[in-house]
Design an enzyme around this catalytic site. Structure first.
Site, PDB file in Angstrom:
ATOM      1  N   GLU A  39       0.833  -1.201   0.000  1.00 13.11           N
ATOM      2  CA  GLU A  39       0.000   0.000   0.000  1.00 13.11           C
ATOM      3  C   GLU A  39       0.871   1.256   0.000  1.00 13.11           C
ATOM      4  OE1 GLU A  39      -3.094  -0.214   2.956  1.00 13.11           O
ATOM      5  OE2 GLU A  39      -3.461  -2.297   2.534  1.00 13.11           O
ATOM      6  N   TYR A  40       1.147   1.773  -1.243  1.00 13.89           N
ATOM      7  CA  TYR A  40       0.735   1.356  -2.578  1.00 13.89           C
ATOM      8  C   TYR A  40       1.922   1.610  -3.505  1.00 13.89           C
ATOM      9  CZ  TYR A  40      -3.640   2.388  -0.175  1.00 13.89           C
ATOM     10  OH  TYR A  40      -4.633   2.469   0.763  1.00 13.89           O
ATOM     11  N   MET A 102     -10.040  -3.545  -1.862  1.00 20.24           N
ATOM     12  CA  MET A 102     -10.232  -2.984  -0.511  1.00 20.24           C
ATOM     13  C   MET A 102     -11.345  -1.929  -0.567  1.00 20.24           C
ATOM     14  SD  MET A 102      -6.365  -2.977   1.036  1.00 20.24           S
ATOM     15  CE  MET A 102      -5.515  -2.076  -0.246  1.00 20.24           C
ATOM     16  N   TYR A 104     -13.483  -0.347   1.258  1.00 17.04           N
ATOM     17  CA  TYR A 104     -13.910   0.238   2.538  1.00 17.04           C
ATOM     18  C   TYR A 104     -13.021   1.448   2.816  1.00 17.04           C
ATOM     19  CZ  TYR A 104     -10.832  -3.858   3.098  1.00 17.04           C
ATOM     20  OH  TYR A 104      -9.879  -4.819   2.903  1.00 17.04           O
ATOM     21  N   ASP A 105     -13.313   2.120   3.934  1.00 18.33           N
ATOM     22  CA  ASP A 105     -12.636   3.397   4.243  1.00 18.33           C
ATOM     23  C   ASP A 105     -12.976   4.477   3.199  1.00 18.33           C
ATOM     24  OD1 ASP A 105     -11.434   2.147   6.413  1.00 18.33           O
ATOM     25  OD2 ASP A 105      -9.559   1.733   5.356  1.00 18.33           O
ATOM     26  N   TRP A 253     -12.162  -7.486   5.774  1.00 19.33           N
ATOM     27  CA  TRP A 253     -11.243  -6.887   6.722  1.00 19.33           C
ATOM     28  C   TRP A 253     -12.067  -6.631   7.974  1.00 19.33           C
ATOM     29  CZ3 TRP A 253      -6.134  -6.666   6.827  1.00 19.33           C
ATOM     30  CH2 TRP A 253      -5.585  -6.036   7.969  1.00 19.33           C
TER      31      TRP A 253
END
Ligand SMILES: *[C@@H]1O[C@H](CO)[C@@H](O)[C@H](O)[C@H]1NC(C)=O
Ligand SMILES: *[C@@H]1O[C@H](CO)[C@@H](O)[C@H](O)[C@H]1NC(C)=O
Ligand SMILES: *[C@@H]1O[C@H](CO)[C@@H](O)[C@H](O)[C@H]1NC(C)=O
Ligand SMILES: *[C@@H]1O[C@H](CO)[C@@H](O)[C@H](O)[C@H]1NC(C)=O
Ligand SMILES: *[C@@H]1O[C@H](CO)[C@@H](O)[C@H](O)[C@H]1NC(C)=O
Length: 281
Positions: A39-40, A102, A104-105, A253
């Site tokens: 990341e990343y 990913m 989310y967030d 996650w």
């Protein structure tokens, strides 16, 4: 760690040593593959060349893993701007078995207004031009050349928390003064695990105001404490979406953020809802 990866992917000799060490480690410990979580590439102090060298690393790993058909996967960021900086999608798609998206967030205490962790579709308060949600990102990855069956839809077993400015507005898009206070177990301001959310809601049921936007997301407030998250219903809807879109599966996650001990009822409510949703769509 980041500096180490940066030097490594850009150096043929170090990369060859890494590939061989990883193969031997997997082989001698009974693992069935490797998940890369960088990341990343080309961000946070990386070099522009990381983007193409990441493809080179993945290609060399895949060639080494071919002898025993070990799986090769990578967790990846999900917006077009991250793709532009970090990923040659068609290149990676040739060699990776799965992309762990990913998803989310999307919103958190870095924002000045409330927003849910991972809306499946646009939030009801979003401007029409705002494409900041799971559905948009899945389509972005497909339009950049990823094979849908290689995409794994990431689900968050946690919520993002805020402190509301006032009770005048408890919706999404409401003004906030900052992160919500840390919870009793994960102890991180701005984040509540699902089991912290559900335990508080079970113990203080009368104080919670919970709003579920069906098939999309949930948010709730207890006085000025606000959390945007997924419950079993929205997880199920996302898993059904993954199946309908022809995606390869779902991932979380993280396993230890679900209600793993059954504080609020059955153990692992989010993980079982995801399995049910994916299998029945
Ligand atoms: C992406 O990777 C593929 C496969 O390695 C390569 O053929 C292609 O040139 C790369 N694309 C760009 C824009 O560098
Ligand atoms: C899902 O995303 C696609 C592509 O951005 C869009 O055309 C479609 O309207 C979205 N679906 C919903 C229900 O918002
Ligand atoms: C909340 O609404 C009341 C009544 O409209 C208003 O007097 C007050 O200033 C508002 N508070 C905030 C923080 O916006
Ligand atoms: C509960 O939240 C909804 C949605 O934000 C809001 O319309 C409603 O006024 C809230 N109810 C209470 C009692 O705070
Ligand atoms: C809550 O605040 C947001 C952002 O300021 C605004 O768009 C929305 O209309 C407000 N909703 C209510 C019920 O006041």
């Amino acid at each position: 760690m980041y500096l180490f990866v940066l030097q490594l992917v850009n150096d043929d000799t170090l990369r060859a040593t890494l590939v061989s060490n990883l193969y031997n480690y997997i082989d001698s410990n009974g693992f069935d593959g490797l998940d890369l979580d960088w990341e990343y590439p080309a961000q946070r102090g990386g070099a522009d060349s990381d983007k193409e060298q990441f493809v080179t690393l993945v290609k060399e790993l895949k060639e080494a893993f071919a002898a025993k058909s070990y799986l090769l996967t990578a967790a990846v960021a999900v917006t077009q701007s991250n793709i532009d900086l970090s990923y040659n999608v068609t290149g990676l798609n040739e060699y990776l078995d799965y992309f762990h998206l990913m998803l989310y967030d999307f919103y958190g205490s870095w924002n000045t207004e409330t927003g849910v962790n991972a809306p499946l579709y646009a939030q009801l308060t979003d401007d029409a031009s705002l494409n900041f949600n799971v559905n948009n990102s899945v389509n972005v990855w497909i339009s950049n050349g990823a094979t849908p069956s290689k995409l794994v839809l990431g689900l968050g077993a946690y919520g993002k928390t805020f402190t509301l400015t006032s009770l005048n507005n408890t919706s999404t898009g409401a003004p906030v003064t900052g992160a919500g206070a840390a919870g009793p177990y994960v102890a991180e301001a701005g984040t509540y695990s699902y089991y912290e959310i559900c335990e508080d809601q079970v113990n203080n049921a009368a104080e919670w105001n919970i709003t579920e936007v069906e098939g999309n997301y949930v948010y709730a407030n207890k006085d000025l404490f606000w959390v945007g998250y997924d419950n079993p219903n929205t997880i199920k809807a996302k898993a059904q979406y993954a199946k309908t879109m022809g995606l390869g599966g779902i991932m979380y996650w993280a396993v230890d953020l679900d209600d793993f001990s059954g504080l609020c009822g059955h153990k692992y409510p989010l993980i079982s809802a995801g399995i049910a949703g994916y299998n029945c769509a």
